[in-house]
Design a protein around this motif. Structure first.
Motif, PDB file in Angstrom:
ATOM      1  N   TYR A   1      -6.746   2.193  -1.976  1.00 56.35           N
ATOM      2  CA  TYR A   1      -5.498   1.511  -1.606  1.00 56.35           C
ATOM      3  C   TYR A   1      -4.654   1.294  -2.853  1.00 56.35           C
ATOM      4  CZ  TYR A   1      -7.594   0.732   2.939  1.00 56.35           C
ATOM      5  OH  TYR A   1      -8.165   0.930   4.162  1.00 56.35           O
ATOM      6  N   TYR A   2      -3.347   1.165  -2.639  1.00 56.08           N
ATOM      7  CA  TYR A   2      -2.398   1.015  -3.753  1.00 56.08           C
ATOM      8  C   TYR A   2      -1.581  -0.259  -3.528  1.00 56.08           C
ATOM      9  CZ  TYR A   2      -3.885   5.803  -4.272  1.00 56.08           C
ATOM     10  OH  TYR A   2      -4.669   6.926  -4.413  1.00 56.08           O
ATOM     11  N   PRO A   3      -2.060  -1.392  -4.066  1.00 61.68           N
ATOM     12  CA  PRO A   3      -1.440  -2.685  -3.738  1.00 61.68           C
ATOM     13  C   PRO A   3      -0.074  -2.896  -4.411  1.00 61.68           C
ATOM     14  CG  PRO A   3      -3.223  -2.983  -5.323  1.00 61.68           C
ATOM     15  CD  PRO A   3      -3.217  -1.534  -4.969  1.00 61.68           C
ATOM     16  N   SER A   4       0.887  -2.103  -3.976  1.00 63.16           N
ATOM     17  CA  SER A   4       2.256  -2.204  -4.526  1.00 63.16           C
ATOM     18  C   SER A   4       2.838  -3.597  -4.296  1.00 63.16           C
ATOM     19  CB  SER A   4       3.157  -1.146  -3.880  1.00 63.16           C
ATOM     20  OG  SER A   4       2.932  -1.049  -2.490  1.00 63.16           O
ATOM     21  N   GLU A   5       2.399  -4.253  -3.206  1.00 59.20           N
ATOM     22  CA  GLU A   5       2.933  -5.588  -2.882  1.00 59.20           C
ATOM     23  C   GLU A   5       2.616  -6.621  -3.964  1.00 59.20           C
ATOM     24  OE1 GLU A   5      -1.167  -5.274  -0.958  1.00 59.20           O
ATOM     25  OE2 GLU A   5       0.550  -3.940  -1.296  1.00 59.20           O
ATOM     26  N   GLU A   6       1.612  -6.330  -4.787  1.00 61.40           N
ATOM     27  CA  GLU A   6       1.231  -7.288  -5.837  1.00 61.40           C
ATOM     28  C   GLU A   6       2.061  -7.130  -7.114  1.00 61.40           C
ATOM     29  OE1 GLU A   6      -2.939  -6.787  -6.486  1.00 61.40           O
ATOM     30  OE2 GLU A   6      -3.475  -7.304  -4.405  1.00 61.40           O
ATOM     31  N   ARG A   7       2.904  -6.092  -7.166  1.00 57.80           N
ATOM     32  CA  ARG A   7       3.630  -5.809  -8.405  1.00 57.80           C
ATOM     33  C   ARG A   7       5.150  -5.812  -8.212  1.00 57.80           C
ATOM     34  NH1 ARG A   7       0.524  -3.286 -12.549  1.00 57.80           N
ATOM     35  NH2 ARG A   7      -1.694  -3.243 -12.003  1.00 57.80           N
ATOM     36  N   LEU A   8       5.609  -6.404  -7.131  1.00 56.09           N
ATOM     37  CA  LEU A   8       7.044  -6.342  -6.809  1.00 56.09           C
ATOM     38  C   LEU A   8       7.922  -7.082  -7.816  1.00 56.09           C
ATOM     39  CD1 LEU A   8       6.770  -6.746  -2.934  1.00 56.09           C
ATOM     40  CD2 LEU A   8       7.232  -4.656  -4.206  1.00 56.09           C
ATOM     41  N   ASN A   9       7.295  -7.887  -8.654  1.00 55.64           N
ATOM     42  CA  ASN A   9       8.066  -8.607  -9.668  1.00 55.64           C
ATOM     43  C   ASN A   9       8.678  -7.660 -10.695  1.00 55.64           C
ATOM     44  OD1 ASN A   9       9.000 -11.182 -10.301  1.00 55.64           O
ATOM     45  ND2 ASN A   9       7.642 -11.292 -12.073  1.00 55.64           N
TER      46      ASN A   9
ATOM     47  N   ASP B   1       0.831  -1.209   0.000  1.00 60.77           N
ATOM     48  CA  ASP B   1       0.000   0.000   0.000  1.00 60.77           C
ATOM     49  C   ASP B   1       0.864   1.257   0.000  1.00 60.77           C
ATOM     50  OD1 ASP B   1      -2.257   1.626   0.006  1.00 60.77           O
ATOM     51  OD2 ASP B   1      -2.464   1.581   2.192  1.00 60.77           O
ATOM     52  N   ASN B   2       1.793   1.311  -0.942  1.00 60.75           N
ATOM     53  CA  ASN B   2       2.707   2.443  -1.070  1.00 60.75           C
ATOM     54  C   ASN B   2       2.397   3.111  -2.417  1.00 60.75           C
ATOM     55  OD1 ASN B   2       5.026   4.006  -1.807  1.00 60.75           O
ATOM     56  ND2 ASN B   2       6.220   2.909  -0.257  1.00 60.75           N
ATOM     57  N   HIS B   3       1.814   4.289  -2.364  1.00 63.11           N
ATOM     58  CA  HIS B   3       1.242   4.909  -3.568  1.00 63.11           C
ATOM     59  C   HIS B   3       2.285   5.137  -4.674  1.00 63.11           C
ATOM     60  CE1 HIS B   3      -1.572   8.282  -5.312  1.00 63.11           C
ATOM     61  NE2 HIS B   3      -1.257   7.354  -6.193  1.00 63.11           N
ATOM     62  N   GLY B   4       3.351   5.871  -4.336  1.00 62.79           N
ATOM     63  CA  GLY B   4       4.356   6.166  -5.355  1.00 62.79           C
ATOM     64  C   GLY B   4       5.030   4.919  -5.903  1.00 62.79           C
ATOM     65  N   PHE B   5       5.288   3.980  -5.017  1.00 60.00           N
ATOM     66  CA  PHE B   5       5.924   2.715  -5.416  1.00 60.00           C
ATOM     67  C   PHE B   5       4.987   1.944  -6.359  1.00 60.00           C
ATOM     68  CE2 PHE B   5       8.160  -1.332  -3.609  1.00 60.00           C
ATOM     69  CZ  PHE B   5       9.074  -1.306  -4.642  1.00 60.00           C
ATOM     70  N   PHE B   6       3.696   1.956  -6.033  1.00 61.91           N
ATOM     71  CA  PHE B   6       2.690   1.302  -6.863  1.00 61.91           C
ATOM     72  C   PHE B   6       2.681   1.904  -8.275  1.00 61.91           C
ATOM     73  CE2 PHE B   6      -1.783   1.380  -8.411  1.00 61.91           C
ATOM     74  CZ  PHE B   6      -1.990   0.014  -8.562  1.00 61.91           C
ATOM     75  N   GLU B   7       2.699   3.233  -8.348  1.00 61.28           N
ATOM     76  CA  GLU B   7       2.688   3.898  -9.662  1.00 61.28           C
ATOM     77  C   GLU B   7       3.948   3.550 -10.449  1.00 61.28           C
ATOM     78  OE1 GLU B   7       0.106   5.358 -10.827  1.00 61.28           O
ATOM     79  OE2 GLU B   7      -1.062   5.570  -8.979  1.00 61.28           O
ATOM     80  N   ALA B   8       5.084   3.490  -9.766  1.00 59.43           N
ATOM     81  CA  ALA B   8       6.338   3.130 -10.442  1.00 59.43           C
ATOM     82  C   ALA B   8       6.274   1.700 -10.968  1.00 59.43           C
ATOM     83  CB  ALA B   8       7.511   3.287  -9.474  1.00 59.43           C
ATOM     84  N   LEU B   9       5.784   0.789 -10.130  1.00 58.44           N
ATOM     85  CA  LEU B   9       5.753  -0.637 -10.498  1.00 58.44           C
ATOM     86  C   LEU B   9       4.761  -0.927 -11.621  1.00 58.44           C
ATOM     87  CD1 LEU B   9       5.929  -2.067  -6.876  1.00 58.44           C
ATOM     88  CD2 LEU B   9       7.718  -2.296  -8.606  1.00 58.44           C
ATOM     89  N   LYS B  10       3.768  -0.044 -11.792  1.00 59.07           N
ATOM     90  CA  LYS B  10       2.800  -0.189 -12.886  1.00 59.07           C
ATOM     91  C   LYS B  10       3.431   0.137 -14.243  1.00 59.07           C
ATOM     92  CE  LYS B  10      -0.988   2.194 -12.629  1.00 59.07           C
ATOM     93  NZ  LYS B  10      -1.913   3.247 -12.142  1.00 59.07           N
ATOM     94  N   SER B  11       4.570   0.834 -14.226  1.00 56.57           N
ATOM     95  CA  SER B  11       5.179   1.284 -15.476  1.00 56.57           C
ATOM     96  C   SER B  11       5.777   0.114 -16.253  1.00 56.57           C
ATOM     97  CB  SER B  11       6.270   2.324 -15.187  1.00 56.57           C
ATOM     98  OG  SER B  11       7.356   1.696 -14.529  1.00 56.57           O
ATOM     99  N   ASP B  12       6.172   0.373 -17.481  1.00 54.86           N
ATOM    100  CA  ASP B  12       6.657  -0.713 -18.345  1.00 54.86           C
ATOM    101  C   ASP B  12       8.174  -0.878 -18.273  1.00 54.86           C
ATOM    102  OD1 ASP B  12       7.381   1.615 -19.550  1.00 54.86           O
ATOM    103  OD2 ASP B  12       6.520   1.161 -21.520  1.00 54.86           O
ATOM    104  N   LYS B  13       8.813  -0.262 -17.281  1.00 51.74           N
ATOM    105  CA  LYS B  13      10.266  -0.405 -17.132  1.00 51.74           C
ATOM    106  C   LYS B  13      10.570  -0.951 -15.741  1.00 51.74           C
ATOM    107  CE  LYS B  13      11.066   3.324 -20.357  1.00 51.74           C
ATOM    108  NZ  LYS B  13       9.629   3.448 -20.642  1.00 51.74           N
ATOM    109  N   PRO B  14      11.660  -1.711 -15.602  1.00 51.82           N
ATOM    110  CA  PRO B  14      12.009  -2.222 -14.273  1.00 51.82           C
ATOM    111  C   PRO B  14      12.296  -1.064 -13.308  1.00 51.82           C
ATOM    112  CG  PRO B  14      13.778  -2.667 -15.829  1.00 51.82           C
ATOM    113  CD  PRO B  14      12.632  -2.139 -16.629  1.00 51.82           C
TER     114      PRO B  14
END
Length: 434
Positions: free
Chosen positions: A169-177, A18-31
């Motif tokens: 909520y910003y489920p950053s934990e689901e995109r850590l890959n 639930d980390n907003h900025g991290f979630f937005e970053a992880l949604k992007s198409d770059k590692p």
């Protein structure tokens, strides 16, 4: 050819979920390369065994471990000035965008402005997101767009907005890959940044349905210690404020929720009125002729004023990095009004000692007790440090714990007489503000 990446810059948001900025970053198409910078500008002002630095370091190591074990990734940890670290990162990587979460303190605003300018000069985008509050900046203001200066109407509008729109909520934990794959990235020990492990540790927080439900009934009695210890965890973002607000709003009694709203009230005050970081909100209070007696200030700092409840609070602070909220009001009032010592000196001492030090709340509360802030206690409200014992520590349990010598001959006599100090305070304040 260098790999193109995005960066997520951890600051006051030390969690993977639930980390907003991290979630937005992880949604992007770059590692995404997660980084943390131990900022010299901040560290240089702290004692070398500061518990908050140990806490930040331990939190980062826990996060690194999760990323390494599950995702073959880590957080790269640096030490220096943010400008120099970013210049080095620009040399080593092709960076598309730097993501982070917004910070509203004056130093942070100025730092982020500089970093944004540096990055944009290299063709790199800088994006910051709301994360440490439910409502920020101008989101809760009067109809004419001006800031609320009184808590009650602010909290009413805050609650209305929250009930109407709920929380995202910003489920950053689901995109850590989507984190950058490498376990070789830079790590640092406490020694590497010139610090050592603190002897006193930041306590874990406790937020149970029972604590929230009982909060109003028990929060004023320091011996019960029925406080959540949530402050440092909100300060450094090891817990999501959205999660805490959601937990608090499930209860019929909203006193605990209102404490979270107070935090946001003071944050927007500091953001709208940045001069309050150093000056009284009410300009006429700058005319107060503070005594600033060094011997008396030292006695206050050490918990040797001869007033047991004041001394208990200061000794608890010095030994644990925590002070019960009810006692914070008393010791603050005592310093400003009984001793006529400038609130800024007390604020700076708390900044050094409090594990949950949050600039906006600390300044807001100090100006409240000094009578010089927004929505402040009137200057003629002067707590009696003796009758406060009857109200909040009748059995002396809190005092016995922190001032076991209070009935001994060695315990100091009061450094000031309450009646005399009260009259002196009223005279000095009245002269200044009338």
């Amino acid at each position: 050819m260098k790999q193109t990446i995005n960066i997520f810059w951890f600051r006051r948001d030390l969690r993977l979920e639930d980390n907003h900025g991290f979630f937005e970053a992880l949604k992007s198409d770059k590692p995404v390369l997660p980084i943390f910078i131990f900022d010299n500008t901040i560290l240089s002002k702290l004692p070398k065994d500061d518990a908050r630095v140990t806490f930040i370091h331990e939190s980062l190591q826990e996060m690194r471990e999760v990323l390494e074990i599950k995702y073959n990734s880590v957080i790269a940890i640096y030490h220096g000035t943010p400008e120099n670290i970013y210049k080095a990162l620009i040399e080593n990587y092709t960076i598309d965008t730097v993501y982070t979460n917004s910070d509203y303190e004056p130093y942070a605003i100025s730092r982020d402005k500089k970093i944004k300018t540096l990055l944009e000069s290299e063709g790199i985008t800088f994006k910051a997101f709301k994360d440490q509050v439910v409502f920020e900046r101008n989101e809760i203001v009067k109809k004419d767009g001006s800031a609320y200066k009184v808590y009650t109407p602010f909290s009413r509008v805050w609650l209305d907005e929250y009930k109407r729109n709920g929380i995202t909520y910003y489920p950053s934990e689901e995109r850590l890959n989507n984190t950058f794959k490498s376990s070789e990235l830079q790590n640092l020990t406490l020694e590497d940044i010139g610090f050592k492990e603190a002897k006193v540790k930041i306590a874990p927080y406790t937020v149970t349905p029972t604590l929230i439900a009982d909060y109003e009934a028990t929060r004023n009695f320091p011996a019960q210690d029925n406080t959540s210890k949530l402050g440092p965890h909100l300060r450094f973002g090891t817990v999501s404020v959205r999660k805490m607000v959601n937990e608090a709003s499930k209860q019929q009694n909203i006193t605990f929720l209102k404490e979270l709203i107070w935090r946001e009230f003071f944050m927007q005050i500091l953001w709208h009125f940045p001069h309050t970081a150093e000056e009284s909100f009410k300009p006429k209070y700058e005319r107060i002729e503070w005594r600033n007696n060094e011997t008396e200030f030292k006695a206050w700092c050490e918990g040797k004023t001869g007033y047991p409840l004041v001394d208990a609070g200061m000794r608890q602070l010095n030994q644990t990095g925590f002070m019960h909220n009810r006692i914070r009001m008393l010791v603050g009032s005592f310093l400003c009004k009984h001793l006529l010592i400038d609130w800024r000196l007390g604020e700076a001492y708390f900044a050094l000692k409090l594990h949950d030090y949050e600039m906006s709340s600390n300044i807001g509360n100090w100006q409240w007790v000094a009578g010089c802030g927004v929505d402040a206690a009137p200057y003629f409200r002067i707590f009696n440090p003796t009758t406060q014992i009857d109200k909040f520590d009748k059995q002396h349990n809190y005092i016995k714990k922190w001032v076991p010598d209070y009935q001994e001959l060695t315990y100091p006599t009061p450094i000031v007489d309450h009646k005399t100090a009260r009259e002196r305070c009223l005279k000095v304040y009245k002269t200044a503000v009338s």
